[in-house]
Motif scaffolding. Structure first.
Motif, short mmCIF file in Angstrom:
data_model
loop_
_atom_site.label_atom_id
_atom_site.label_comp_id
_atom_site.label_asym_id
_atom_site.label_seq_id
_atom_site.Cartn_x
_atom_site.Cartn_y
_atom_site.Cartn_z
N TRP A 2 0.89 -1.23 0.06
CA TRP A 2 -0.12 -0.02 -0.10
C TRP A 2 0.65 1.28 -0.12
CZ3 TRP A 2 -5.09 -0.22 -1.26
CH2 TRP A 2 -5.76 0.92 -1.25
N GLN A 3 1.95 1.23 -0.99
CA GLN A 3 2.73 2.22 -1.03
C GLN A 3 2.11 3.45 -1.80
OE1 GLN A 3 6.37 1.20 -2.40
NE2 GLN A 3 7.20 3.23 -2.94
N VAL A 61 -1.53 4.31 -5.40
CA VAL A 61 -1.06 3.20 -4.64
C VAL A 61 -0.58 2.19 -5.36
CG1 VAL A 61 -2.37 4.23 -2.64
CG2 VAL A 61 -3.16 2.13 -3.59
N ALA A 62 0.51 1.31 -4.84
CA ALA A 62 1.10 0.36 -5.40
C ALA A 62 0.80 -0.86 -4.36
CB ALA A 62 2.27 0.42 -5.86
N HIS A 100 -12.87 8.24 -2.02
CA HIS A 100 -12.74 8.30 -3.61
C HIS A 100 -14.05 8.44 -4.16
CE1 HIS A 100 -12.74 4.10 -2.73
NE2 HIS A 100 -13.43 3.97 -4.19
N ARG A 101 -13.79 9.10 -5.53
CA ARG A 101 -15.08 8.85 -6.22
C ARG A 101 -15.21 7.78 -7.31
NH1 ARG A 101 -16.03 12.78 -11.47
NH2 ARG A 101 -14.43 11.22 -12.15
N GLN A 102 -14.13 7.43 -7.91
CA GLN A 102 -14.09 6.45 -8.89
C GLN A 102 -12.83 5.53 -8.49
OE1 GLN A 102 -16.10 5.38 -11.48
NE2 GLN A 102 -14.56 3.43 -11.52
N LEU A 103 -12.68 4.26 -8.69
CA LEU A 103 -11.83 3.26 -8.50
C LEU A 103 -11.19 2.88 -9.81
CD1 LEU A 103 -9.89 1.65 -6.74
CD2 LEU A 103 -11.78 -0.08 -6.85
N HIS A 104 -9.94 3.03 -10.04
CA HIS A 104 -9.27 2.46 -11.24
C HIS A 104 -8.29 1.46 -10.84
CE1 HIS A 104 -10.74 6.12 -13.47
NE2 HIS A 104 -10.45 6.69 -12.06
N LEU A 105 -8.26 0.35 -11.46
CA LEU A 105 -7.40 -0.54 -11.10
C LEU A 105 -6.59 -1.23 -12.27
CD1 LEU A 105 -9.87 -3.24 -8.89
CD2 LEU A 105 -7.68 -2.17 -8.35
N VAL A 106 -5.07 -0.80 -12.08
CA VAL A 106 -4.21 -1.18 -13.03
C VAL A 106 -3.75 -2.62 -12.46
CG1 VAL A 106 -1.93 -0.83 -13.82
CG2 VAL A 106 -3.54 1.01 -13.29
N VAL A 165 -4.18 7.33 -14.55
CA VAL A 165 -4.05 8.75 -14.26
C VAL A 165 -4.63 9.94 -15.09
CG1 VAL A 165 -2.15 10.55 -13.66
CG2 VAL A 165 -1.95 7.98 -12.75
N ALA A 166 -4.19 9.64 -16.43
CA ALA A 166 -4.96 10.76 -17.43
C ALA A 166 -6.51 10.84 -17.35
CB ALA A 166 -4.39 10.22 -18.94
N GLU A 167 -6.98 9.48 -17.08
CA GLU A 167 -8.37 9.42 -17.00
C GLU A 167 -9.04 9.72 -15.64
OE1 GLU A 167 -10.19 6.05 -18.58
OE2 GLU A 167 -8.80 5.86 -20.04
N ALA A 168 -8.36 9.74 -14.70
CA ALA A 168 -8.72 9.78 -13.49
C ALA A 168 -8.86 11.21 -12.99
CB ALA A 168 -7.71 9.29 -12.53
N SER A 169 -9.76 11.64 -12.20
CA SER A 169 -10.10 12.98 -11.55
C SER A 169 -9.35 13.10 -10.32
CB SER A 169 -11.50 13.37 -11.30
OG SER A 169 -11.83 12.49 -10.12
N ALA A 170 -9.06 14.10 -9.64
CA ALA A 170 -8.49 14.38 -8.63
C ALA A 170 -8.87 13.72 -7.30
CB ALA A 170 -8.14 16.08 -8.43
N GLU A 171 -10.22 13.41 -7.46
CA GLU A 171 -10.79 12.80 -6.23
C GLU A 171 -10.81 11.32 -6.50
OE1 GLU A 171 -12.45 15.03 -8.22
OE2 GLU A 171 -11.90 16.64 -6.91
N ASP A 172 -10.23 10.74 -7.30
CA ASP A 172 -10.25 9.22 -7.85
C ASP A 172 -9.00 8.45 -7.06
OD1 ASP A 172 -12.66 9.71 -9.24
OD2 ASP A 172 -11.58 9.30 -11.25
N LEU A 173 -9.20 7.26 -7.08
CA LEU A 173 -8.27 6.33 -6.45
C LEU A 173 -7.85 5.36 -7.62
CD1 LEU A 173 -6.76 4.80 -3.96
CD2 LEU A 173 -8.89 3.50 -3.62
N VAL A 174 -6.50 5.21 -7.73
CA VAL A 174 -5.92 4.31 -8.70
C VAL A 174 -4.89 3.56 -7.86
CG1 VAL A 174 -4.35 4.11 -10.81
CG2 VAL A 174 -5.69 6.08 -10.49
N VAL A 175 -5.13 2.03 -8.27
CA VAL A 175 -4.42 0.90 -7.36
C VAL A 175 -3.86 0.16 -8.43
CG1 VAL A 175 -4.52 -1.02 -5.89
CG2 VAL A 175 -6.07 1.06 -5.39
#
Length: 432
Positions: A307-308, A317-318, A339-345, A408-418
């Motif tokens: 959870w870095q 976070v990674a 967060h508003r929207q979750l993005h999972l890589v 990151v390009a698609e996410a808004s400032a309020e989103d969470l990317v994992v």
């Protein structure tokens, strides 16, 4: 040999698990016994704590190392796999083994390596033991590679054995039931050496009790003694209240801890860490030293990928979750981050139960599918087919960095990317 030559020799000459999976395993202790005999039994020249488990053994090992470093001891730490550099596997007081030490070991013992014909992992274990012995560490924290009973680290006679938990992983090698997997992990329990079980699980408790009784090993279920209460994240670190019973009375003692490992799942690892420190009076640790060590695990040991946090706005976070139990812990952490929207890589290796993990994932998230640059990687187009079958919608990317850039390009400032799914995917992050 120079460092790069030595590393190329090890990778080219020896079977490597993170490249070919189970075919790299050489079960049993015969090879490590031969290597250590030639090295004059280095593993007998320093004290150790031996750490096994399905999940959490890496974090547990790093927390223990940080605590004992904070207490002023010279601490060796052996873990696997590495994320960025091979030298991460072997550390003393957080500093990776120097490149020239790796080169010197391979050069000096090339004939021995070729005579024994060990696996890549067996050589790295022998290298770690030799390095720790020569550098005269006070204590070494040794993480099991896979399983326990047949793992080459199991040549040790430690001061303590620790088993964090048992979950579904490596079933092809360890067994298709939790009690079979537990039996393999319980193989690190030694005669009359205390063993600490991190999590009490109904499917596995009897296995550990039986093995401990056979070995006359004192057994401690850490969750029975330490209650860890999450108090949230404050000033970038997780706050935990710990309740435990005093050794001298029946009264409960409250201890406040600050941990720089942010994952809520670390509260599952913490009881075994605390039980180990409280039990191992041969290496005394004050309350202040305990608190200082846990507050600075990443700085003291170099731990990455748990959870870095890589950036904020969006919050990225990674996490190296890579099996079903790991994902269950990861998914429990996500709602705690506003967060508003979750993005999972996400990307996986071939030999994991990918379908069972995908079945856990939320259909409301946006997915960025990728694969690591390793022969074990699940091809991203195969992952796409499995994801669609699980009702997940996503796009395919050639590697994790392209996938993350798109997220990151698609996410808004309020989103969470994992970024998650495989240690090898996380390892390739340029931002790590």
């Amino acid at each position: 040999m120079q460092y790069q030559e030595a590393l190329a020799y090890l990778y080219d000459k020896l079977p490597v698990f993170h490249r070919i999976g189970a075919k790299a395993i050489k079960p049993g202790l015969a090879n490590i016994e031969k290597l250590c005999a030639a090295l004059e039994q280095p593993h007998t020249r320093f004290k150790t704590i031996h750490v096994a488990g399905t999940n959490g053994k890496g974090s547990t090992s790093h927390m223990l190392a940080a605590i004992y470093q904070a207490a002023g001891y010279r601490v060796g730490l052996y873990t696997s796999p590495h994320l960025k550099s091979f030298t991460e596997r072997i550390r003393i007081n957080g500093q990776p083994i120097p490149d020239e030490e790796v080169a010197q070991f391979v050069t000096t013992f090339q004939a021995l390596i070729e005579a024994v014909n060990p696996s890549f992992f067996e050589v790295t274990v022998a290298m770690a033991f030799d390095y720790f012995a020569r550098k005269e560490v006070d204590l070494a924290i040794i993480e099991v590679g896979l399983g326990g009973r047949l793992d080459s680290t199991n040549i040790l006679q430690p001061l303590l054995s620790v088993i964090t938990n048992i979950g579904w992983d490596h079933m092809d090698l360890l067994g298709d039931t939790l009690d079979k997997i537990a039996t393999e992990k319980a193989g690190i329990i030694k005669p009359q050496i205390p063993v600490i079980i991190g999590e009490r699980q109904p499917e596995t408790t009897a296995v550990f009790l039986k093995k401990a009784e056979e070995e006359q090993a004192p057994i401690y279920f850490a969750q029975d003694s330490f209650l860890c209460i999450d108090k949230g994240i404050l000033t970038g670190k997780r706050q935990v209240e710990v309740l435990y019973q005093s050794l001298n009375s029946e009264s409960l003692i409250a201890l406040m801890l600050t941990i720089d490992l942010l994952g809520q799942y670390q509260l599952l690892n913490l009881p075994a860490v605390l039980q180990s420190v409280f039990l191992l009076q041969q290496f005394p640790v004050s309350t202040e030293q305990l608190q200082n060590g846990l507050a600075s695990v990443t700085r003291l040991t170099g731990l990455k990928g748990r959870w870095q946090v890589l950036r904020k706005n969006p919050y990225v976070v990674a996490d190296t979750a890579h099996n079903k139990p790991g994902f269950e812990s990861l998914l429990a952490m996500i709602p705690t981050i506003q967060h508003r929207q979750l993005h999972l890589v996400i990307g996986f290796v071939q030999d994991k139960d990918v379908e069972s993990v995908l079945a856990l994932l939320p259909t409301s998230a946006k997915y960025y599918l990728c694969q690591a640059n390793t022969p074990r990687a699940l091809a991203v187009h195969d992952l796409f087919i499995k994801a669609v079958a699980a009702g997940l919608q996503g796009q395919v990317y050639p590697d994790v960095n392209a996938a993350l850039a798109s997220a990151v390009a698609e996410a808004s400032a309020e989103d969470l990317v994992v970024v998650t799914g495989s240690t090898y995917v996380v390892a390739e992050l340029q931002a790590l």
